[in-house]
Scaffold this motif. Structure first.
Motif, PDB file in Angstrom:
ATOM      1  N   PRO A  48      24.164  34.443  26.385  1.00  0.00           N
ATOM      2  CA  PRO A  48      24.511  34.316  24.953  1.00  0.00           C
ATOM      3  C   PRO A  48      26.024  34.314  24.683  1.00  0.00           C
ATOM      4  O   PRO A  48      26.487  33.749  23.707  1.00  0.00           O
ATOM      5  N   SER A  49      26.797  34.882  25.631  1.00  0.00           N
ATOM      6  CA  SER A  49      28.252  34.937  25.388  1.00  0.00           C
ATOM      7  C   SER A  49      28.945  33.634  25.800  1.00  0.00           C
ATOM      8  O   SER A  49      30.142  33.480  25.629  1.00  0.00           O
ATOM      9  N   ILE A  50      28.189  32.688  26.378  1.00  0.00           N
ATOM     10  CA  ILE A  50      28.808  31.431  26.816  1.00  0.00           C
ATOM     11  C   ILE A  50      28.689  30.402  25.688  1.00  0.00           C
ATOM     12  O   ILE A  50      27.597  29.915  25.384  1.00  0.00           O
ATOM     13  N   ILE A  81      27.638  26.245  36.608  1.00  0.00           N
ATOM     14  CA  ILE A  81      26.650  26.932  37.455  1.00  0.00           C
ATOM     15  C   ILE A  81      27.293  28.255  37.875  1.00  0.00           C
ATOM     16  O   ILE A  81      28.266  28.282  38.638  1.00  0.00           O
ATOM     17  N   ASN A  82      26.771  29.336  37.299  1.00  0.00           N
ATOM     18  CA  ASN A  82      27.467  30.629  37.395  1.00  0.00           C
ATOM     19  C   ASN A  82      26.794  31.588  38.369  1.00  0.00           C
ATOM     20  O   ASN A  82      25.695  32.060  38.125  1.00  0.00           O
ATOM     21  N   GLU A  83      27.484  31.916  39.451  1.00  0.00           N
ATOM     22  CA  GLU A  83      27.033  32.962  40.383  1.00  0.00           C
ATOM     23  C   GLU A  83      27.767  34.275  40.101  1.00  0.00           C
ATOM     24  O   GLU A  83      27.308  35.349  40.424  1.00  0.00           O
ATOM     25  N   LEU A  86      28.925  38.020  34.624  1.00  0.00           N
ATOM     26  CA  LEU A  86      29.885  38.140  33.534  1.00  0.00           C
ATOM     27  C   LEU A  86      30.169  39.609  33.222  1.00  0.00           C
ATOM     28  O   LEU A  86      29.312  40.471  33.358  1.00  0.00           O
ATOM     29  N   THR A  87      31.399  39.854  32.814  1.00  0.00           N
ATOM     30  CA  THR A  87      31.797  41.154  32.260  1.00  0.00           C
ATOM     31  C   THR A  87      31.497  42.313  33.199  1.00  0.00           C
ATOM     32  O   THR A  87      31.068  43.383  32.787  1.00  0.00           O
ATOM     33  N   ARG A  88      31.694  42.056  34.506  1.00  0.00           N
ATOM     34  CA  ARG A  88      31.494  43.095  35.513  1.00  0.00           C
ATOM     35  C   ARG A  88      32.749  43.431  36.302  1.00  0.00           C
ATOM     36  O   ARG A  88      32.683  44.168  37.278  1.00  0.00           O
ATOM     37  N   GLY A  89      33.890  42.842  35.920  1.00  0.00           N
ATOM     38  CA  GLY A  89      35.131  43.100  36.647  1.00  0.00           C
ATOM     39  C   GLY A  89      35.275  42.262  37.897  1.00  0.00           C
ATOM     40  O   GLY A  89      36.029  42.614  38.813  1.00  0.00           O
ATOM     41  N   LEU A  90      34.578  41.126  37.970  1.00  0.00           N
ATOM     42  CA  LEU A  90      34.642  40.248  39.150  1.00  0.00           C
ATOM     43  C   LEU A  90      35.276  38.902  38.812  1.00  0.00           C
ATOM     44  O   LEU A  90      35.080  37.913  39.497  1.00  0.00           O
ATOM     45  N   GLY A  91      36.021  38.866  37.700  1.00  0.00           N
ATOM     46  CA  GLY A  91      36.822  37.685  37.422  1.00  0.00           C
ATOM     47  C   GLY A  91      36.053  36.503  36.881  1.00  0.00           C
ATOM     48  O   GLY A  91      36.451  35.350  37.108  1.00  0.00           O
ATOM     49  N   SER A  92      34.986  36.745  36.145  1.00  0.00           N
ATOM     50  CA  SER A  92      34.222  35.627  35.581  1.00  0.00           C
ATOM     51  C   SER A  92      35.101  34.802  34.637  1.00  0.00           C
ATOM     52  O   SER A  92      35.161  33.577  34.717  1.00  0.00           O
ATOM     53  N   SER A  93      35.840  35.490  33.771  1.00  0.00           N
ATOM     54  CA  SER A  93      36.688  34.732  32.828  1.00  0.00           C
ATOM     55  C   SER A  93      37.819  34.022  33.567  1.00  0.00           C
ATOM     56  O   SER A  93      38.147  32.871  33.283  1.00  0.00           O
ATOM     57  N   ALA A  94      38.383  34.684  34.576  1.00  0.00           N
ATOM     58  CA  ALA A  94      39.469  34.049  35.341  1.00  0.00           C
ATOM     59  C   ALA A  94      38.965  32.829  36.101  1.00  0.00           C
ATOM     60  O   ALA A  94      39.667  31.829  36.245  1.00  0.00           O
ATOM     61  N   ALA A  95      37.727  32.888  36.577  1.00  0.00           N
ATOM     62  CA  ALA A  95      37.154  31.731  37.282  1.00  0.00           C
ATOM     63  C   ALA A  95      37.013  30.547  36.325  1.00  0.00           C
ATOM     64  O   ALA A  95      37.288  29.395  36.689  1.00  0.00           O
ATOM     65  N   CYS A  96      36.639  30.859  35.081  1.00  0.00           N
ATOM     66  CA  CYS A  96      36.536  29.780  34.080  1.00  0.00           C
ATOM     67  C   CYS A  96      37.903  29.172  33.796  1.00  0.00           C
ATOM     68  O   CYS A  96      38.051  27.952  33.701  1.00  0.00           O
ATOM     69  N   ILE A  97      38.879  30.040  33.641  1.00  0.00           N
ATOM     70  CA  ILE A  97      40.226  29.575  33.285  1.00  0.00           C
ATOM     71  C   ILE A  97      40.842  28.788  34.435  1.00  0.00           C
ATOM     72  O   ILE A  97      41.258  27.634  34.277  1.00  0.00           O
ATOM     73  N   SER A 172      33.767  45.092  28.994  1.00  0.00           N
ATOM     74  CA  SER A 172      34.718  43.972  28.823  1.00  0.00           C
ATOM     75  C   SER A 172      36.131  44.420  29.174  1.00  0.00           C
ATOM     76  O   SER A 172      36.527  45.568  28.912  1.00  0.00           O
ATOM     77  N   THR A 173      36.882  43.487  29.739  1.00  0.00           N
ATOM     78  CA  THR A 173      38.266  43.794  30.113  1.00  0.00           C
ATOM     79  C   THR A 173      39.075  44.159  28.871  1.00  0.00           C
ATOM     80  O   THR A 173      39.889  45.070  28.882  1.00  0.00           O
ATOM     81  N   GLU A 174      38.801  43.456  27.774  1.00  0.00           N
ATOM     82  CA  GLU A 174      39.562  43.728  26.540  1.00  0.00           C
ATOM     83  C   GLU A 174      39.404  45.191  26.129  1.00  0.00           C
ATOM     84  O   GLU A 174      40.374  45.896  25.867  1.00  0.00           O
TER      85      GLU A 174
HETATM   86  N1  LIG Z   1      30.937  31.743  33.355  1.00  0.00           N
HETATM   87  C1  LIG Z   1      31.410  31.658  32.107  1.00  0.00           C
HETATM   88  N2  LIG Z   1      31.236  30.513  31.389  1.00  0.00           N
HETATM   89  C2  LIG Z   1      31.737  30.412  30.146  1.00  0.00           C
HETATM   90  N3  LIG Z   1      32.403  31.396  29.513  1.00  0.00           N
HETATM   91  C3  LIG Z   1      32.592  32.549  30.188  1.00  0.00           C
HETATM   92  C4  LIG Z   1      32.112  32.737  31.498  1.00  0.00           C
HETATM   93  N4  LIG Z   1      32.487  33.985  31.914  1.00  0.00           N
HETATM   94  C5  LIG Z   1      33.160  34.533  30.894  1.00  0.00           C
HETATM   95  N5  LIG Z   1      33.211  33.683  29.863  1.00  0.00           N
HETATM   96  C6  LIG Z   1      33.829  33.888  28.559  1.00  0.00           C
HETATM   97  O1  LIG Z   1      34.873  34.830  28.681  1.00  0.00           O
HETATM   98  C7  LIG Z   1      34.604  35.966  27.845  1.00  0.00           C
HETATM   99  C8  LIG Z   1      34.982  37.190  28.617  1.00  0.00           C
HETATM  100  O2  LIG Z   1      34.156  37.138  29.760  1.00  0.00           O
HETATM  101  P1  LIG Z   1      34.005  38.412  30.656  1.00  0.00           P
HETATM  102  O3  LIG Z   1      33.703  39.546  29.730  1.00  0.00           O
HETATM  103  O4  LIG Z   1      33.125  38.147  31.800  1.00  0.00           O
HETATM  104  O5  LIG Z   1      35.403  38.515  31.231  1.00  0.00           O
HETATM  105  P2  LIG Z   1      36.285  39.758  31.439  1.00  0.00           P
HETATM  106  O6  LIG Z   1      35.631  40.967  30.923  1.00  0.00           O
HETATM  107  O7  LIG Z   1      37.596  39.365  30.896  1.00  0.00           O
HETATM  108  O8  LIG Z   1      36.410  39.778  33.007  1.00  0.00           O
HETATM  109  P3  LIG Z   1      35.421  40.045  34.145  1.00  0.00           P
HETATM  110  O9  LIG Z   1      34.462  38.928  34.168  1.00  0.00           O
HETATM  111  O10 LIG Z   1      36.320  40.123  35.327  1.00  0.00           O
HETATM  112  O11 LIG Z   1      34.775  41.352  33.800  1.00  0.00           O
HETATM  113  C9  LIG Z   1      33.103  35.923  27.581  1.00  0.00           C
HETATM  114  O12 LIG Z   1      32.793  36.506  26.355  1.00  0.00           O
HETATM  115  C10 LIG Z   1      32.827  34.439  27.575  1.00  0.00           C
HETATM  116  O13 LIG Z   1      33.142  33.921  26.292  1.00  0.00           O
END
Ligand SMILES: Nc1ncnc2c1ncn2[C@@H]1O[C@H](COP(=O)(O)OP(=O)(O)OP(=O)(O)O)[C@@H](O)[C@H]1O
Ligand SMILES: N[C@@H](CCO)C(=O)O
Length: 307
Positions: A48-50, A81-83, A86-97, A172-174
């Motif tokens: 839902p957060s995507i 395709i997301n392995e 999200l939001t676990r401290g494993l760089g999900s947002s950084a991987a997107c960026i 969340s990192t924020e």
């Molecule tokens: N795989 C993804 N695809 C699209 N958007 C994503 C994805 N992962 C994260 N995001 C976006 O980035 C926002 C922050 O993501 P997330 O909370 O995972 O990142 P984080 O807390 O900054 O870092 P981390 O993933 O390292 O915990 C999410 O709310 C979402 O909008």
């Protein structure tokens, strides 16, 4: 269609707040294609957060490249395709960026250098310790300056493994950044400078016996561990079974432990302990190697669109 593979990352590595991070062999795939018109975004598994519109983080990262080089696709299809959880401290947002910037640069003719892509990603993320290893791989020491990132990449040998503990809740990192103090005591700053320096030296010279001392921290973990009920249990069992240090992965809630060559014994002991301590239901556990490549393109199929 261009398909890009981008690794997870674990930042801070104990004392190196906002300046050290490592890429891990856990990947997202970002597929992008120019289409006649519109923006079509799909993701699996969905979350839902995507966002599926121009608020999508991958799209926003791609747009920074299009704005930078002055080129725009007529329309864009993005499939994610997301392995990486999200939001676990494993760089999900950084991987997107980083993955989005890398893919957009390929799509728009490769006008940006690696340095420019690293800077764009770090500026967007706000700190370089996830986005830089996600972009170029390895274990990275990085500082975000006004107009560039100063960094050194260290290629991590396969003998060093990363035990990753992933809980069933998000942080969340924020939020985890907002709870940190605005001011710290001078002695705590000195404490971290010493450990971060020792970590850099120990990891690059292979003196892993120094890592348990070098991964201590007073800047962020004392505040963030309060949000992770089993933090001390996981760290202590990791160290008891011979880990060379155990600490929060980035802003958490995942925890990372460094393991040397006897990782199979470590893995079995940890699995037994998690079961005996009734933690296995709430914590996923895996052992990963470092990724030393970063974002890579693994397929390019010619588009049907004729310019
Ligand atoms: N795989 C993804 N695809 C699209 N958007 C994503 C994805 N992962 C994260 N995001 C976006 O980035 C926002 C922050 O993501 P997330 O909370 O995972 O990142 P984080 O807390 O900054 O870092 P981390 O993933 O390292 O915990 C999410 O709310 C979402 O909008
Ligand atoms: N250095 C960042 C890493 C986030 O993944 C933090 O600890 O907030």
């Amino acid at each position: 269609m261009i398909s890009v593979k981008v690794p997870a990352s674990s930042a801070n590595l104990g004392a190196g707040f906002d300046c050290m991070g490592v890429a891990l062999k856990l990947y997202n795939i970002i597929e992008v294609e120019e289409i006649e018109k519109g923006l079509i975004i799909t993701s699996s598994p969905d979350d839902p957060s995507i966002a599926k519109d121009e608020n999508n983080l991958v799209f926003k990262a791609m747009k920074t490249v299009f704005d930078e080089v002055g080129w725009y696709p007529r329309g864009l299809r993005i499939n994610l395709i997301n392995e990486i959880p999200l939001t676990r401290g494993l760089g999900s947002s950084a991987a997107c960026i980083s993955g989005g910037i890398y893919a957009a640069n390929l799509l728009s003719g490769g006008k940006l250098s690696e340095e420019e892509m690293i800077y764009l990603a770090a500026k967007m993320e706000g700190h370089p310790d996830n986005s830089t290893p996600a972009m170029i791989g390895g274990l990275v020491f990085a500082v975000l300056e006004d107009k560039k990132v100063n960094y050194i990449k260290f290629v991590v040998p396969a003998r060093l493994k990363f035990a990753v503990f992933i809980p069933d809740f998000q942080l969340s990192t924020e939020y985890a950044r907002n709870i940190l103090p605005k001011y710290i005591e001078f002695k705590d700053a000195v404490f971290n400078i010493g450990r971060a320096t020792l970590f850099a030296s120990a990891i690059t010279t292979g003196n892993y016996e120094l890592l348990p001392a070098a991964t201590q921290d007073r800047l962020h973990q004392p505040y963030r561990k309060k949000l992770i009920p089993d933090f001390d249990k996981i760290v202590n069992l990791s160290l008891e079974f011979g880990a060379k240090g155990a600490f929060l992965s980035g802003a958490g809630p995942s925890i990372i432990a460094l393991v040397d060559e006897n990782y199979e014994i470590f893995e079995q002991n940890v699995k037994n302990a998690l079961a005996n301590m009734e933690l296995a239901a709430n914590w996923d556990f895996m052992i990963l190697e470092a990724d030393n490549s970063g974002a890579t393109v693994f397929s390019v199929q010619s588009t049907s669109l004729k310019r």
